[in-house]
Design a protein around this motif. Structure first.
Motif, PDB file in Angstrom:
ATOM      1  N   ALA A  67       0.832  -1.199   0.000  1.00 18.19           N
ATOM      2  CA  ALA A  67       0.000   0.000   0.000  1.00 18.19           C
ATOM      3  C   ALA A  67       0.869   1.253   0.000  1.00 18.19           C
ATOM      4  N   ARG A  68       1.958   1.177   0.737  1.00 17.28           N
ATOM      5  CA  ARG A  68       2.928   2.276   0.783  1.00 17.28           C
ATOM      6  C   ARG A  68       4.297   1.681   0.471  1.00 17.28           C
ATOM      7  N   PRO A  69       4.796   1.852  -0.752  1.00 17.28           N
ATOM      8  CA  PRO A  69       6.066   1.220  -1.140  1.00 17.28           C
ATOM      9  C   PRO A  69       7.233   1.636  -0.245  1.00 17.28           C
ATOM     10  N   GLU A  70       8.120   0.683  -0.022  1.00 20.64           N
ATOM     11  CA  GLU A  70       9.324   0.925   0.769  1.00 20.64           C
ATOM     12  C   GLU A  70      10.376   1.552  -0.151  1.00 20.64           C
ATOM     13  N   GLY A  71      10.825   2.737   0.171  1.00 23.92           N
ATOM     14  CA  GLY A  71      11.795   3.423  -0.670  1.00 23.92           C
ATOM     15  C   GLY A  71      13.181   2.803  -0.643  1.00 23.92           C
ATOM     16  N   LEU A  72      13.525   2.131   0.455  1.00 25.06           N
ATOM     17  CA  LEU A  72      14.868   1.562   0.582  1.00 25.06           C
ATOM     18  C   LEU A  72      14.875   0.035   0.535  1.00 25.06           C
ATOM     19  N   LEU A  73      13.781  -0.562   0.084  1.00 25.49           N
ATOM     20  CA  LEU A  73      13.692  -2.023   0.013  1.00 25.49           C
ATOM     21  C   LEU A  73      14.793  -2.607  -0.865  1.00 25.49           C
ATOM     22  N   ALA A  74      15.154  -1.915  -1.923  1.00 25.06           N
ATOM     23  CA  ALA A  74      16.165  -2.426  -2.846  1.00 25.06           C
ATOM     24  C   ALA A  74      17.528  -2.576  -2.195  1.00 25.06           C
ATOM     25  N   LEU A  75      17.784  -1.867  -1.108  1.00 22.38           N
ATOM     26  CA  LEU A  75      19.065  -2.039  -0.420  1.00 22.38           C
ATOM     27  C   LEU A  75      19.192  -3.450   0.154  1.00 22.38           C
TER      28      LEU A  75
END
Length: 151
Positions: A80-88
């Protein structure tokens, strides 16, 4: 039909190209930039080439690296609210994928069936990535849905 190393590398690069183009068409759910979607599978292929893996191993590693990218992208797209630092979490789990790829490449030399070599390339990369991710996402950083619940 015997698959050559050149054909294997071509198929593996085709997978990397398809993932990169899919990113261009769908946007950047990991907020890493377009280069990241091309570089991750290509780096997996390069590691397999340097380890002199048997034919079809490179295709397996490219598929596995692409699966990790697609899973992370799907998770971030479905939140619902994407994680901005998930790619780390993905980025810091790549050393494990590299280690799994190297180990798998050396083990693949003992296999005679091409499908087994492909499966080992896929599994080696994914297992290394997953084990590294377990450590990273549960000790030093929060990876959102990929971290184990605390308490």
């Amino acid at each position: 039909m015997e698959i050559s190393r050149n054909t294997d590398a071509t198929l593996a690069l085709l997978v990397a190209f398809v993932v990169g183009v899919a990113r261009l068409l769908s946007g950047d759910p990991l907020y890493m930039g377009g280069w990241y979607y091309f570089v991750v599978p290509i780096a997996a292929i390069a590691i397999g080439v340097m380890a002199r893996a048997k034919p079809l191993f490179l295709l397996g590693t490219s598929l596995a690296a692409s699966v990790t990218l697609l899973v992370y992208a799907a998770i971030n797209l479905l939140l619902a609210r994407p994680e901005g630092l998930l790619a780390l979490g993905h980025l810091f789990s790549l050393p494990g994928a590299a280690a799994g790829t190297v180990i798998g490449a050396f083990l693949s030399r003992r296999l005679s069936r091409p499908i087994s070599v492909l499966a080992l390339g896929f599994a080696g990369t994914l297992v290394g990535f997953f084990l590294n991710q377990l450590v990273v996402c549960n000790t030093v950083m929060w990876c959102g849905a990929l971290s184990l619940p605390i308490g």
